[in-house]
Design a protein around this motif. Structure first.
Motif, PDB file in Angstrom:
ATOM      1  N   THR A 283       0.814  -1.230   0.000  1.00 57.04           N
ATOM      2  CA  THR A 283       0.000   0.000   0.000  1.00 57.04           C
ATOM      3  C   THR A 283       0.841   1.271   0.000  1.00 57.04           C
ATOM      4  O   THR A 283       0.341   2.338  -0.323  1.00 57.04           O
ATOM      5  CB  THR A 283      -0.900   0.071   1.249  1.00 57.04           C
ATOM      6  N   ALA A 284       2.125   1.169   0.412  1.00 60.96           N
ATOM      7  CA  ALA A 284       2.982   2.351   0.569  1.00 60.96           C
ATOM      8  C   ALA A 284       2.342   3.385   1.490  1.00 60.96           C
ATOM      9  O   ALA A 284       2.486   4.585   1.293  1.00 60.96           O
ATOM     10  CB  ALA A 284       3.336   2.975  -0.781  1.00 60.96           C
ATOM     11  N   SER A 285       1.631   2.911   2.494  1.00 58.02           N
ATOM     12  CA  SER A 285       1.032   3.854   3.441  1.00 58.02           C
ATOM     13  C   SER A 285       1.082   3.293   4.856  1.00 58.02           C
ATOM     14  O   SER A 285       0.456   2.274   5.152  1.00 58.02           O
ATOM     15  CB  SER A 285      -0.422   4.131   3.042  1.00 58.02           C
ATOM     16  N   SER A 286       1.839   3.975   5.734  1.00 52.07           N
ATOM     17  CA  SER A 286       1.896   3.458   7.104  1.00 52.07           C
ATOM     18  C   SER A 286       0.609   3.734   7.851  1.00 52.07           C
ATOM     19  O   SER A 286       0.241   2.989   8.753  1.00 52.07           O
ATOM     20  CB  SER A 286       3.110   3.947   7.890  1.00 52.07           C
ATOM     21  N   SER A 287      -0.105   4.806   7.479  1.00 50.12           N
ATOM     22  CA  SER A 287      -1.402   5.069   8.138  1.00 50.12           C
ATOM     23  C   SER A 287      -2.378   3.954   7.827  1.00 50.12           C
ATOM     24  O   SER A 287      -3.065   3.447   8.707  1.00 50.12           O
ATOM     25  CB  SER A 287      -2.012   6.360   7.626  1.00 50.12           C
ATOM     26  N   ASN A 318       7.101   8.818  13.030  1.00 51.67           N
ATOM     27  CA  ASN A 318       8.353   8.097  12.815  1.00 51.67           C
ATOM     28  C   ASN A 318       8.465   7.579  11.384  1.00 51.67           C
ATOM     29  O   ASN A 318       7.754   6.653  11.000  1.00 51.67           O
ATOM     30  CB  ASN A 318       8.440   6.928  13.802  1.00 51.67           C
ATOM     31  N   PHE A 319       9.352   8.193  10.611  1.00 55.11           N
ATOM     32  CA  PHE A 319       9.508   7.797   9.208  1.00 55.11           C
ATOM     33  C   PHE A 319      11.001   7.641   8.898  1.00 55.11           C
ATOM     34  O   PHE A 319      11.576   8.438   8.161  1.00 55.11           O
ATOM     35  CB  PHE A 319       8.886   8.858   8.295  1.00 55.11           C
ATOM     36  N   ASP A 320      11.597   6.639   9.481  1.00 56.79           N
ATOM     37  CA  ASP A 320      13.048   6.488   9.295  1.00 56.79           C
ATOM     38  C   ASP A 320      13.407   6.085   7.865  1.00 56.79           C
ATOM     39  O   ASP A 320      14.404   6.558   7.313  1.00 56.79           O
ATOM     40  CB  ASP A 320      13.635   5.504  10.316  1.00 56.79           C
ATOM     41  N   THR A 359       7.554  15.311   9.674  1.00 52.00           N
ATOM     42  CA  THR A 359       6.365  16.108   9.401  1.00 52.00           C
ATOM     43  C   THR A 359       5.533  15.509   8.267  1.00 52.00           C
ATOM     44  O   THR A 359       4.517  16.065   7.882  1.00 52.00           O
ATOM     45  CB  THR A 359       6.726  17.549   8.970  1.00 52.00           C
ATOM     46  N   CYS A 360       6.023  14.392   7.725  1.00 53.86           N
ATOM     47  CA  CYS A 360       5.295  13.854   6.565  1.00 53.86           C
ATOM     48  C   CYS A 360       4.131  12.988   7.017  1.00 53.86           C
ATOM     49  O   CYS A 360       4.059  12.578   8.169  1.00 53.86           O
ATOM     50  CB  CYS A 360       6.291  13.180   5.632  1.00 53.86           C
ATOM     51  N   ALA A 361       3.189  12.758   6.141  1.00 53.88           N
ATOM     52  CA  ALA A 361       2.019  11.954   6.501  1.00 53.88           C
ATOM     53  C   ALA A 361       2.264  10.515   6.070  1.00 53.88           C
ATOM     54  O   ALA A 361       3.052  10.276   5.158  1.00 53.88           O
ATOM     55  CB  ALA A 361       0.788  12.507   5.801  1.00 53.88           C
ATOM     56  N   GLY A 362       1.559   9.580   6.712  1.00 53.30           N
ATOM     57  CA  GLY A 362       1.777   8.173   6.376  1.00 53.30           C
ATOM     58  C   GLY A 362       0.998   7.735   5.160  1.00 53.30           C
ATOM     59  O   GLY A 362       0.316   6.720   5.171  1.00 53.30           O
ATOM     60  N   ILE A 363       1.082   8.520   4.099  1.00 55.95           N
ATOM     61  CA  ILE A 363       0.345   8.195   2.875  1.00 55.95           C
ATOM     62  C   ILE A 363       1.322   8.115   1.695  1.00 55.95           C
ATOM     63  O   ILE A 363       2.423   8.670   1.785  1.00 55.95           O
ATOM     64  CB  ILE A 363      -0.751   9.242   2.571  1.00 55.95           C
ATOM     65  N   PRO A 364       0.927   7.466   0.606  1.00 57.96           N
ATOM     66  CA  PRO A 364       1.875   7.338  -0.505  1.00 57.96           C
ATOM     67  C   PRO A 364       2.354   8.697  -1.013  1.00 57.96           C
ATOM     68  O   PRO A 364       1.565   9.633  -1.161  1.00 57.96           O
ATOM     69  CB  PRO A 364       1.059   6.615  -1.584  1.00 57.96           C
ATOM     70  N   GLY A 365       3.649   8.786  -1.226  1.00 55.05           N
ATOM     71  CA  GLY A 365       4.209   9.978  -1.851  1.00 55.05           C
ATOM     72  C   GLY A 365       4.480  11.156  -0.936  1.00 55.05           C
ATOM     73  O   GLY A 365       5.123  12.123  -1.349  1.00 55.05           O
ATOM     74  N   ALA A 366       4.041  11.085   0.310  1.00 55.42           N
ATOM     75  CA  ALA A 366       4.187  12.245   1.200  1.00 55.42           C
ATOM     76  C   ALA A 366       5.654  12.602   1.422  1.00 55.42           C
ATOM     77  O   ALA A 366       6.027  13.772   1.497  1.00 55.42           O
ATOM     78  CB  ALA A 366       3.501  11.977   2.521  1.00 55.42           C
ATOM     79  N   GLY A 367       6.501  11.577   1.494  1.00 56.87           N
ATOM     80  CA  GLY A 367       7.908  11.805   1.783  1.00 56.87           C
ATOM     81  C   GLY A 367       8.601  12.596   0.695  1.00 56.87           C
ATOM     82  O   GLY A 367       9.547  13.338   0.945  1.00 56.87           O
ATOM     83  N   LEU A 368       8.124  12.460  -0.515  1.00 52.23           N
ATOM     84  CA  LEU A 368       8.767  13.168  -1.609  1.00 52.23           C
ATOM     85  C   LEU A 368       8.360  14.644  -1.610  1.00 52.23           C
ATOM     86  O   LEU A 368       9.106  15.499  -2.062  1.00 52.23           O
ATOM     87  CB  LEU A 368       8.406  12.513  -2.938  1.00 52.23           C
ATOM     88  N   PHE A 402       9.369   0.478  -0.402  1.00 55.35           N
ATOM     89  CA  PHE A 402      10.430   0.031   0.503  1.00 55.35           C
ATOM     90  C   PHE A 402      10.509   0.909   1.754  1.00 55.35           C
ATOM     91  O   PHE A 402      10.664   0.426   2.858  1.00 55.35           O
ATOM     92  CB  PHE A 402      11.786   0.019  -0.221  1.00 55.35           C
ATOM     93  N   ARG A 403      10.411   2.237   1.566  1.00 52.95           N
ATOM     94  CA  ARG A 403      10.588   3.068   2.761  1.00 52.95           C
ATOM     95  C   ARG A 403       9.415   2.898   3.714  1.00 52.95           C
ATOM     96  O   ARG A 403       9.581   2.955   4.934  1.00 52.95           O
ATOM     97  CB  ARG A 403      10.840   4.529   2.403  1.00 52.95           C
ATOM     98  N   THR A 404       8.217   2.642   3.167  1.00 50.64           N
ATOM     99  CA  THR A 404       7.067   2.434   4.052  1.00 50.64           C
ATOM    100  C   THR A 404       7.234   1.130   4.839  1.00 50.64           C
ATOM    101  O   THR A 404       6.887   1.062   6.020  1.00 50.64           O
ATOM    102  CB  THR A 404       5.761   2.393   3.232  1.00 50.64           C
ATOM    103  N   LEU A 405       7.795   0.126   4.164  1.00 57.16           N
ATOM    104  CA  LEU A 405       8.083  -1.141   4.849  1.00 57.16           C
ATOM    105  C   LEU A 405       8.952  -0.871   6.083  1.00 57.16           C
ATOM    106  O   LEU A 405       8.712  -1.380   7.172  1.00 57.16           O
ATOM    107  CB  LEU A 405       8.808  -2.064   3.862  1.00 57.16           C
ATOM    108  N   LEU A 406       9.961  -0.005   5.894  1.00 56.85           N
ATOM    109  CA  LEU A 406      10.833   0.331   7.024  1.00 56.85           C
ATOM    110  C   LEU A 406      10.087   1.154   8.078  1.00 56.85           C
ATOM    111  O   LEU A 406      10.208   0.904   9.269  1.00 56.85           O
ATOM    112  CB  LEU A 406      12.046   1.129   6.530  1.00 56.85           C
ATOM    113  N   ASN A 407       9.324   2.138   7.610  1.00 56.52           N
ATOM    114  CA  ASN A 407       8.613   2.995   8.566  1.00 56.52           C
ATOM    115  C   ASN A 407       7.737   2.170   9.500  1.00 56.52           C
ATOM    116  O   ASN A 407       7.701   2.396  10.706  1.00 56.52           O
ATOM    117  CB  ASN A 407       7.723   3.998   7.816  1.00 56.52           C
ATOM    118  N   VAL A 408       7.030   1.200   8.927  1.00 55.16           N
ATOM    119  CA  VAL A 408       6.111   0.384   9.727  1.00 55.16           C
ATOM    120  C   VAL A 408       6.896  -0.564  10.645  1.00 55.16           C
ATOM    121  O   VAL A 408       6.579  -0.715  11.829  1.00 55.16           O
ATOM    122  CB  VAL A 408       5.162  -0.405   8.789  1.00 55.16           C
TER     123      VAL A 408
END
Ligand code: ASP
Length: 440
Positions: A283-287, A318-320, A359-368, A402-408
């Motif tokens: 899903t690429a979304s931690s939320s 937390n979005f490491d 400060t990013c949201a747990g939704i796809p693309g927020a980190g970019l 991949f980054r969402t996998l890590l965040n979760v």
């Protein structure tokens, strides 16, 4: 047993139990690659539809679940001292894990220098193809950091609920829950109400998971089909650095972190949350993954008190994985455009990545989009910024998975660590993979 063996066994166990979701991801990758060369609008539409049905279903339970989890969690912690202790520990652990991610990303990018000679790929042509996304990101870039923090305080909580803005929602619910804990027994009706809400949303989450395999399959297939394999050739060095960084964080940093701060076995924790990890990837979304992260952690022995407090905050703050990507991406662009990376600038990038990611949201693309916060101070021309952003957008989805996998995963690592420190973990459940069967 050696740590890496434990991890391999855990992944094996997780795969066996959750083979249907795992198979969905693998099949999605192959179908996506095939579809890239044989575009078919009908199939693409069906895949998007199935994927969206799954995402919308899990998003549907996020707000009631977060609100009820935090209210029950905080009122059950009760006294302010304990809450302060949990809170401080949580911020500290999340801070440590994100800082390590930034250091790894920075070190790899400076060492391997993926950006050298990459300017040829960052062209105006790519910029044109992702114009809308770039425009949105550039627009969001206008605000400064203070405004960003101001936006976390909801002047109208109902508006934040309606808009699904997670950070202001969490700020409001935290304050409300602390107040409820303070007023004593008079809070019973509301707390019981939210206990029922929580139980029901967990039940719905269980039901939705029947749809996880086709959902994750469809999401992966449409993500892969949108870029195909050819793009990987031109950006292999950049992607390579990212994947090495993600792997170090996942297979070395998390296990060592758990070993250092707790008695939790990384292998057991990974097997416990395997399902959440795969859904995070799809899903690429931690939320959106949050209901499942909570379900996996609680059913394998992490107390409700801890998971209901630490996991929702983790999914919001937390979005490491994101911080790692942001550091690599900014250094990559700096190298491509020949910006001199002084030690001062590198530290600035690292610190800003910690802030921007949280400060990013747990939704796809927020980190970019929040990456704009870091790029601002780099001295790039507006044209370079647009082209740079556009380049990052072209491979956005795969890196997001991949980054969402890590965040979760890191949310669960920190929750398990705090639960261990506070004697809030049932090791019989955690170390008994068979217990996991109940969830599926
Ligand atoms: N998609 C990520 C998440 O939900 C955030 C990001 O875009 O980095 O965790």
């Amino acid at each position: 047993m050696k740590l890496h063996m434990q991890i391999l066994i855990a992944l094996g166990l997780g795969i066996k139990r959750n083979w249907h979701i795992f198979f969905g991801i693998i099949a999605g990758i192959f179908v996506g690659i095939y579809l890239h060369g044989h575009g078919n609008a009908l199939v693409a539409n069906i895949l998007t539809f199935v994927g969206q049905v799954f995402i919308r279903l899990i998003q549907m339970v996020v707000i009631p679940l977060v609100v009820s989890a935090i209210i029950i969690g905080i009122t059950s912690i009760g006294d302010n001292k304990q809450l302060g202790k949990f809170g401080t520990k949580m911020v500290l652990y999340y801070g440590i894990i994100t800082s390590i991610a930034v250091i790894i990303g920075g070190a790899l990018a400076l060492l391997i220098k993926p950006g050298l000679g990459a300017a040829q790929y960052i062209t105006a042509h790519t910029a044109a193809s992702v114009q809308t996304s770039v425009a949105t990101a550039m627009e969001q870039q206008q605000g400064n950091i203070l405004n960003l923090f101001l936006g976390f305080i909801p002047s109208n909580p109902l508006h934040s609920f309606a808009a699904g803005d997670m950070v202001p929602i969490i700020v409001f619910v935290l304050i409300f829950a602390i107040a409820l804990a303070r007023v004593g027994d008079v809070n019973r009706p509301i707390v019981s109400f939210f206990e029922s809400v929580f139980a029901a949303t967990m039940k719905i989450t269980d039901w939705i998971m029947f749809f996880a395999a086709p959902g994750v399959f469809a999401l992966t297939a449409s993500a892969v089909s949108s870029f195909g394999v050819d793009i990987f050739m031109s950006i292999s060095k950049y992607l390579g650095v990212l994947l090495i960084g993600f792997a170090i964080q996942m297979f070395i940093v998390y296990p060592l972190f758990l070993k250092f701060f707790s008695k939790v076995s990384a292998a057991m924790l990974f097997s416990a949350i395997a399902e959440a990890m795969m859904v995070a990837f799809g899903t690429a979304s931690s939320s959106a993954t949050l209901p499942l992260t909570i379900a996996c952690c609680e059913k394998r022995g992490i107390s409700h008190k801890i998971s209901s407090f630490v996991l929702p905050l983790g999914a919001t703050l937390n979005f490491d994985g994101t911080a790692l990507l942001q550091t690599v991406a900014v250094i990559f662009l700096a190298q491509a455009y020949g910006v001199v990376l002084t030690p001062f600038l590198v530290v600035q990038i690292g610190l800003l990545a910690i802030i921007a990611s949280s400060t990013c949201a747990g939704i796809p693309g927020a980190g970019l989009i929040t990456i704009a916060l870091i790029l601002n101070g780099m001295g790039l021309s507006p044209e370079q910024l647009v082209a740079g952003f556009a380049f990052l957008f072209t491979i956005e989805r795969i890196t997001d998975m991949f980054r969402t996998l890590l965040n979760v995963t890191s949310d669960a690592v920190v929750a398990a660590t705090i639960a261990d420190n506070e004697n809030e973990i049932n090791y019989d459940l955690l170390n008994n993979p068979a217990a996991y069967e109940e969830i599926a």
